[in-house]
Design a protein around this motif. Sequence first.
Motif, short mmCIF file in Angstrom:
data_model
loop_
_atom_site.label_atom_id
_atom_site.label_comp_id
_atom_site.label_asym_id
_atom_site.label_seq_id
_atom_site.Cartn_x
_atom_site.Cartn_y
_atom_site.Cartn_z
N VAL A 159 0.84 -1.20 0.00
CA VAL A 159 0.00 0.00 0.00
C VAL A 159 0.88 1.25 0.00
CG1 VAL A 159 -1.79 1.27 1.23
CG2 VAL A 159 -1.82 -1.23 1.25
N LEU A 160 1.89 1.27 0.85
CA LEU A 160 2.79 2.42 0.91
C LEU A 160 3.56 2.59 -0.40
CD1 LEU A 160 4.10 2.02 4.56
CD2 LEU A 160 2.77 3.94 3.66
N ALA A 161 3.95 1.47 -1.01
CA ALA A 161 4.64 1.55 -2.30
C ALA A 161 3.74 2.18 -3.35
CB ALA A 161 5.11 0.16 -2.73
N ARG A 162 2.47 1.82 -3.35
CA ARG A 162 1.54 2.41 -4.32
C ARG A 162 1.33 3.90 -4.05
NH1 ARG A 162 -1.19 -1.09 -7.53
NH2 ARG A 162 -1.05 -3.32 -7.02
N ILE A 163 1.17 4.26 -2.79
CA ILE A 163 0.89 5.65 -2.44
C ILE A 163 2.08 6.55 -2.77
CG2 ILE A 163 0.47 7.24 -0.52
CD1 ILE A 163 -1.15 4.96 0.79
N PHE A 164 3.29 6.11 -2.45
CA PHE A 164 4.46 6.99 -2.53
C PHE A 164 5.39 6.69 -3.71
CE2 PHE A 164 3.25 7.35 1.96
CZ PHE A 164 3.21 8.73 2.10
N ASP A 188 3.22 17.49 -8.27
CA ASP A 188 3.70 18.28 -7.13
C ASP A 188 5.23 18.26 -7.13
OD1 ASP A 188 4.62 19.04 -4.50
OD2 ASP A 188 2.62 18.64 -3.72
N PRO A 189 5.90 19.40 -7.24
CA PRO A 189 7.37 19.42 -7.30
C PRO A 189 8.04 18.75 -6.10
CG PRO A 189 6.49 21.54 -7.95
CD PRO A 189 5.33 20.75 -7.42
N LEU A 190 7.44 18.88 -4.92
CA LEU A 190 8.05 18.29 -3.73
C LEU A 190 7.92 16.77 -3.74
CD1 LEU A 190 9.56 18.87 -1.14
CD2 LEU A 190 7.37 19.18 0.03
N LEU A 191 6.74 16.26 -4.09
CA LEU A 191 6.55 14.81 -4.17
C LEU A 191 7.33 14.22 -5.34
CD1 LEU A 191 4.15 15.66 -2.30
CD2 LEU A 191 2.84 13.80 -3.35
N HIS A 192 7.52 15.01 -6.38
CA HIS A 192 8.22 14.56 -7.58
C HIS A 192 9.67 14.16 -7.29
CE1 HIS A 192 8.32 14.51 -12.05
NE2 HIS A 192 9.62 14.71 -11.88
N ARG A 193 10.23 14.69 -6.19
CA ARG A 193 11.62 14.38 -5.84
C ARG A 193 11.78 12.97 -5.29
NH1 ARG A 193 12.70 19.64 -2.25
NH2 ARG A 193 14.58 18.49 -1.65
N SER A 210 9.13 -5.91 5.38
CA SER A 210 8.03 -4.97 5.62
C SER A 210 8.56 -3.55 5.60
CB SER A 210 7.37 -5.23 6.98
OG SER A 210 6.85 -6.54 7.04
N VAL A 211 7.81 -2.63 5.01
CA VAL A 211 8.16 -1.22 5.06
C VAL A 211 7.76 -0.67 6.43
CG1 VAL A 211 7.73 1.07 4.09
CG2 VAL A 211 7.90 -0.91 2.58
N VAL A 212 8.70 -0.03 7.12
CA VAL A 212 8.41 0.54 8.44
C VAL A 212 8.47 2.06 8.46
CG1 VAL A 212 9.12 -1.52 9.70
CG2 VAL A 212 10.82 0.25 9.17
N LYS A 213 9.06 2.67 7.41
CA LYS A 213 9.17 4.13 7.38
C LYS A 213 9.31 4.62 5.95
CE LYS A 213 13.02 5.92 8.97
NZ LYS A 213 14.05 6.42 9.89
N VAL A 214 8.65 5.75 5.66
CA VAL A 214 8.79 6.41 4.37
C VAL A 214 9.21 7.85 4.64
CG1 VAL A 214 7.69 7.07 2.20
CG2 VAL A 214 6.96 4.97 3.37
N GLU A 215 10.33 8.27 4.03
CA GLU A 215 10.86 9.62 4.24
C GLU A 215 10.82 10.41 2.95
OE1 GLU A 215 14.34 9.60 7.33
OE2 GLU A 215 14.50 7.78 6.11
N GLY A 216 10.32 11.64 3.04
CA GLY A 216 10.35 12.56 1.92
C GLY A 216 11.56 13.44 1.97
N PRO A 262 0.85 13.07 0.04
CA PRO A 262 -0.17 12.95 -1.00
C PRO A 262 -1.54 13.41 -0.50
CG PRO A 262 1.12 10.94 -0.83
CD PRO A 262 1.46 11.77 0.37
N PRO A 263 -2.45 13.77 -1.41
CA PRO A 263 -3.81 14.16 -1.02
C PRO A 263 -4.52 13.03 -0.28
CG PRO A 263 -3.37 14.78 -3.29
CD PRO A 263 -2.22 13.92 -2.85
N VAL A 264 -5.31 13.40 0.73
CA VAL A 264 -5.97 12.41 1.57
C VAL A 264 -6.92 11.52 0.77
CG1 VAL A 264 -7.58 12.10 3.49
CG2 VAL A 264 -5.73 13.77 3.67
#
Length: 258
Positions: A119-124, A136-141, A171-177, A202-204
Amino acid sequence: MTAVTVVTADIGGFPAGMKAHPLVIERAAQVLKKEHGGLIVDSFVTRVGGRLACIFTHQDDPRIADLVDRVMVECRTLATGFGLVGHGEAGRADLSVESGEGVLVFLSSGAGGGAWSEVLARIFADPYTTPALVDDPLLHRGFAFTCSDGGVYPTPSGAYDLLQHIRGGASVVKVEGPEKTVATAGTGADPALLLGTGRGCPPVAGVLAAVAASGLMPVSLCDAVPVCTKAVCLGFGVHDGMLIGPADLFDDPAFTPR
């Protein structure tokens, strides 16, 4: 920054672990309430199926671990008095958010370890799921995914390696932007997930849609009995450490099977 913590635990439910006892939930709420204005700022306690779920805000303090242990001991002692015995250890996730931002607290019921990883892989990492990754330029990075075995996978360049690793059992335990940690997931059975809603997230609505399409059945909190793998989403605002809400975000006709 305010730290938001979610702790879930299989204290023991009835019948056969379907629902946690209301007096156990009340005891956890009482223990946390005594710490308001001191060790913690605010708290919300509920149940998801047979599991206790404690959500609270605080500043970084090593005594938080002792508080969690105390809640678990008191609740397990009370549950044992009712003849209820749980089979799982407590799981915990922490995420820091700015005042005025929000946080999504996803709770799972009847799910296995690593339930949030793909799920996290799909979202991010999937622009078809989250078009903001392109727009979004920030998410695009891109984002960096940390797995339970310590592996770190930057995306989009490492997306294939990340998926291979997840499907191999990690398992994914953390996602960092680029600016902050945007999501953290608990470990073990029925893990919780914390996901930020502020800048760089990302948008809710898209996040909710991604979870609903993941194989976890999206349900309201009152429907989280673990007869199949289910997901609950509680949305909070965070203001000066106070939890505003929750909004039961899957309690919506959009998520009702037709």
